[in-house]
Design a protein around this motif. Structure first.
Motif, short mmCIF file in Angstrom:
data_model
loop_
_atom_site.label_atom_id
_atom_site.label_comp_id
_atom_site.label_asym_id
_atom_site.label_seq_id
_atom_site.Cartn_x
_atom_site.Cartn_y
_atom_site.Cartn_z
N ASN A 381 0.68 -1.27 0.03
CA ASN A 381 0.06 0.04 -0.06
C ASN A 381 1.00 1.52 0.00
O ASN A 381 0.27 2.25 -0.58
CB ASN A 381 -0.80 -0.11 1.29
N SER A 382 1.90 1.13 0.41
CA SER A 382 3.08 2.29 0.56
C SER A 382 3.79 2.43 -0.74
O SER A 382 4.52 3.52 -0.80
CB SER A 382 3.92 2.14 1.89
N LEU A 383 3.71 1.63 -1.57
CA LEU A 383 4.51 1.60 -2.88
C LEU A 383 3.92 2.40 -3.88
O LEU A 383 2.79 2.51 -3.94
CB LEU A 383 4.91 0.10 -3.66
N ASP A 384 4.85 3.22 -4.59
CA ASP A 384 4.23 3.75 -5.94
C ASP A 384 5.06 3.09 -7.15
O ASP A 384 5.85 2.03 -7.03
CB ASP A 384 4.24 5.21 -5.78
N GLU A 385 5.26 3.86 -8.17
CA GLU A 385 5.90 3.48 -9.51
C GLU A 385 7.54 3.77 -9.16
O GLU A 385 8.30 3.34 -10.26
CB GLU A 385 5.53 4.04 -10.79
N SER A 386 8.02 4.43 -8.30
CA SER A 386 9.45 4.69 -8.03
C SER A 386 9.94 3.34 -7.24
O SER A 386 9.26 2.73 -6.66
CB SER A 386 9.74 5.81 -7.12
N VAL A 387 11.44 3.21 -7.77
CA VAL A 387 12.20 2.06 -7.06
C VAL A 387 12.48 2.08 -5.90
O VAL A 387 12.92 3.14 -5.34
CB VAL A 387 13.17 1.46 -8.01
N ARG A 388 12.10 1.12 -5.09
CA ARG A 388 12.42 1.12 -3.60
C ARG A 388 13.23 -0.22 -3.42
O ARG A 388 13.05 -1.24 -3.86
CB ARG A 388 11.06 0.97 -2.63
N GLU A 389 14.01 -0.03 -2.16
CA GLU A 389 14.98 -1.21 -1.66
C GLU A 389 14.00 -2.22 -0.70
O GLU A 389 13.08 -1.49 0.04
CB GLU A 389 16.15 -0.68 -0.90
N GLY A 390 14.00 -3.33 -0.92
CA GLY A 390 13.31 -4.22 -0.18
C GLY A 390 14.30 -5.38 0.24
O GLY A 390 15.55 -5.36 0.13
N ILE A 391 13.80 -6.38 1.14
CA ILE A 391 14.64 -7.42 1.49
C ILE A 391 13.71 -8.62 1.60
O ILE A 391 12.45 -8.64 1.77
CB ILE A 391 15.19 -7.16 2.98
N LYS A 392 14.30 -9.57 0.83
CA LYS A 392 13.64 -10.99 0.78
C LYS A 392 14.25 -11.76 1.96
O LYS A 392 15.58 -12.17 2.05
CB LYS A 392 13.83 -11.86 -0.46
N VAL A 425 16.49 -6.73 -2.64
CA VAL A 425 15.98 -6.82 -3.78
C VAL A 425 15.54 -5.18 -3.88
O VAL A 425 15.28 -4.50 -3.26
CB VAL A 425 14.57 -7.57 -3.77
N HIS A 426 14.91 -5.06 -5.30
CA HIS A 426 14.66 -3.85 -5.68
C HIS A 426 13.09 -3.92 -6.14
O HIS A 426 13.02 -4.70 -7.24
CB HIS A 426 15.44 -3.07 -6.63
N VAL A 427 12.33 -3.03 -5.58
CA VAL A 427 10.60 -3.22 -5.87
C VAL A 427 10.10 -1.96 -6.28
O VAL A 427 10.49 -0.89 -5.90
CB VAL A 427 10.04 -4.07 -4.81
N ARG A 428 9.03 -2.01 -7.11
CA ARG A 428 8.19 -1.05 -7.36
C ARG A 428 6.73 -1.55 -7.68
O ARG A 428 6.62 -2.49 -8.32
CB ARG A 428 8.54 -0.06 -8.36
N LYS A 429 5.70 -0.66 -7.52
CA LYS A 429 4.43 -1.01 -7.72
C LYS A 429 3.98 -1.19 -9.25
O LYS A 429 4.79 -0.37 -9.89
CB LYS A 429 3.47 -0.22 -7.01
N CYS A 430 3.29 -2.13 -9.51
CA CYS A 430 2.71 -2.22 -10.87
C CYS A 430 1.24 -2.72 -10.87
O CYS A 430 0.92 -3.35 -9.96
CB CYS A 430 3.54 -3.21 -11.79
N PRO A 431 0.40 -2.54 -11.74
CA PRO A 431 -0.92 -3.07 -11.97
C PRO A 431 -0.94 -4.60 -11.60
O PRO A 431 -0.55 -5.20 -12.50
CB PRO A 431 -1.47 -2.55 -13.22
N GLY A 432 -1.82 -5.10 -10.65
CA GLY A 432 -1.81 -6.21 -10.50
C GLY A 432 -0.86 -7.00 -9.68
O GLY A 432 -0.85 -8.38 -9.46
N GLY A 433 0.16 -6.15 -9.27
CA GLY A 433 1.46 -7.17 -8.59
C GLY A 433 2.42 -6.09 -8.24
O GLY A 433 2.19 -5.03 -8.01
#
Length: 530
Positions: A381-392, A425-433
């Motif tokens: 819910n806090s993501l948008d289309e900008s790339v964010r750092e994440g951790i798996k 990992v590097h993540v960003r939001k997209c429609p459906g996932g």
């Protein structure tokens, strides 16, 4: 190695088998020099010269000796240069009788360089200016100026050797440039070959069958016919890419001429590739011949890895360019699918409610390489289309993988008592996932009946279908290149190391193709569930 042929079979040899038999004979008793031997024979038939860089005692002179023996009535000339070497020792002594009786300054060239088919000059860079200047004329024009006479020399190949490259700013550049092929000759590496060498008697080698000897007529015929060989389109594409890369490298190197390839050198390289294709029984230059340029375009040891990489990249330039273009198309489709944003990225959209929630807090990532991997619902819910750092990480309590977003300034590890196998990992939001490390993945959604299809989805589906067709064409083109060049490759002049390099090339491309395929499938899944 090809099997040994019976005498009666030799007369039925095609060109490629003939060359293979010559290489086999030349390599007997000379260990780990098969590639150098094959390339020296190629140079001789192509009318080019070869330089061998390596320490003394690595069979460099023996290569020249064997090469001379494949020519019928062939003559050779070997000499170890020093700074005290004189032109008389290389080109023959001056005829005293001619000078005394006829007032003519003529050299007696029988048994010297102007009389030889195959010439081997060791420590060539120690030659004085007068020897260098005469060598240039002999190499360039195959002419020797003997007093007032101009003599056509029978030289087919000059093999030069040294344990060092020519010193800079000493006038050796012109001579160095005349050696199209440049190879490294090292000591025997494997123990098995080393002990075979110790026990062998290199002086004893059975004579080459008369029918295998290269006559002047056959040599001339091969040289003439090889000039009609054409060039494959994939080679043309690779050459264009390589020229561009080399020009860029030269500019980045402040025009020090370490990456400069003259038009003359390109022309000679083309002639070498033509000859390679012809001797391998082909009427067209393909990428296996093109790979031989790795031995032609380096000027010093420091630039060798960079030039090797440039040649490899040029082979895959077209498919890499096509895949990058396709990737931009995917990103454009994802942006168009997301539609306008209202700037409230922290508010969960109605579309998010279509995802199945697990353990109250997580969405299941479908088709992820590591199965049972979940994404934090609140982080999404806090993501948008900008790339964010994440951790798996692997949660031992829940017994599955979880991906969270890293919050700047907060030590994430302190909140993970059951976590192990952490990777960024590097993540960003997209429609459906969500897009993870540039690859889009969809979340497990509720039944399709809970979502509605609209005209936008149909349009997007049409576009992605078109992208699929483009992708299939890209893959098919690459498969054709692999099939026509590398699969069951039997180019006589390629070494096992060359072929291993090609296998790495193909492996990298296959990984890129698989990644693109995953992107297409995941985007389709997202579109179908909108």
């Amino acid at each position: 190695m090809a099997k040994k042929l019976r005498t009666k079979d030799i007369f039925d040899l095609n060109i490629k088998d003939h060359i293979q038999e010559l290489c086999n004979w030349m390599a007997k008793g000379i260990y780990e020099k098969d590639h150098i031997i094959a390339m020296s024979l190629l140079c001789a038939i192509a009318g080019e010269n070869i330089f061998l860089l390596g320490p003394p005692g690595t069979a460099k002179s023996m290569v020249a000796s064997r090469l001379k023996s494949v020519f019928k009535a062939g003559k050779s000339f070997d000499y170890l240069m020093s700074r005290f070497s004189t032109p008389d020792e290389i080109f023959g002594p001056v005829s005293i009788s001619k000078l005394k009786n006829e007032d003519k300054y003529l050299r007696l060239t029988d048994g010297y360089l102007p009389d030889a088919d195959v010439v081997f000059l060791d420590e060539i860079w120690k030659a004085g200016p007068s020897i260098q200047n005469t060598l240039l004329t002999v190499i360039n024009e195959h002419l020797f100026h003997n007093g007032g006479e101009v003599v056509k020399v029978p030289l087919k190949v000059l093999i030069a050797a040294s344990n060092e490259l020519p010193a800079k700013d000493e006038g050796l550049e012109a001579l160095w440039d005349r050696f199209l092929v440049r190879m490294v000759s090292n000591c025997i590496e494997s123990d098995s070959s080393f002990f075979k060498m110790l026990k062998s008697d290199n002086e004893k080698n059975e004579s080459l069958p008369e029918s295998l000897l290269l006559t002047e007529d056959l040599f001339s015929k091969w040289q003439t016919e090889s000039k009609s060989v054409t060039m494959n389109e994939s080679v043309i594409t690779a050459i264009k890419a390589l020229r561009k890369q080399m020009n860029n490298l030269e500019k980045e190197d402040n025009n020090q001429l370490r990456y400069y390839i003259s038009d003359r050198r390109w022309r000679k390289a083309y002639r070498l590739m033509q000859t390679s294709a012809y001797l391998n029984g082909r009427k067209e230059i393909n990428l296996t011949d093109y790979l031989l340029l790795t031995h032609c375009f380096w000027n010093d040891v420091e630039t060798m890895p960079t030039i090797l990489k440039a040649i490899v990249n040029s082979i895959t330039s077209q498919i890499q360019k096509s895949l990058r273009k396709l990737d931009k198309t995917f990103k454009s489709l994802m942006v168009s699918q997301s539609g306008p944003t209202d700037g409230q990225s922290n508010v969960s959209s109605n579309k998010d409610s279509a995802f199945v929630v697990y353990d109250y807090f997580y969405y299941l990532i479908e088709n992820y390489p590591e199965q049972n991997t979940y994404f934090s619902k609140w982080d999404y819910n806090s993501l948008d289309e900008s790339v964010r750092e994440g951790i798996k990480y692997f949660d031992s309590k829940r017994n599955y993988n979880i991906i969270h977003i890293l919050v700047p300034g907060k030590p994430f590890e302190g909140r993970l008592p059951n976590a192990s196998k952490m990777t960024k990992v590097h993540v960003r939001k997209c429609p459906g996932g969500v897009i993870i490390d540039s690859v889009p993945y969809s979340f497990k959604s509720k039944s399709n009946s809970e979502t509605e299809s609209n005209d936008k989805n149909i349009s997007l589906f049409s576009k992605i279908t078109l992208a699929q067709e483009t992708f299939r064409k890209i893959v098919q083109d690459w498969d054709d290149i692999v099939l026509n060049n590398w699969r069951n490759c039997d180019n006589i002049f390629l070494s096992p190391q060359d072929l291993a390099l090609v296998m790495e090339i193909n492996k990298d491309i296959e990984e890129s193709i698989k990644t693109t395929e995953v992107k297409i499938n995941n985007i389709l899944l997202m579109i179908n569930r909108k």
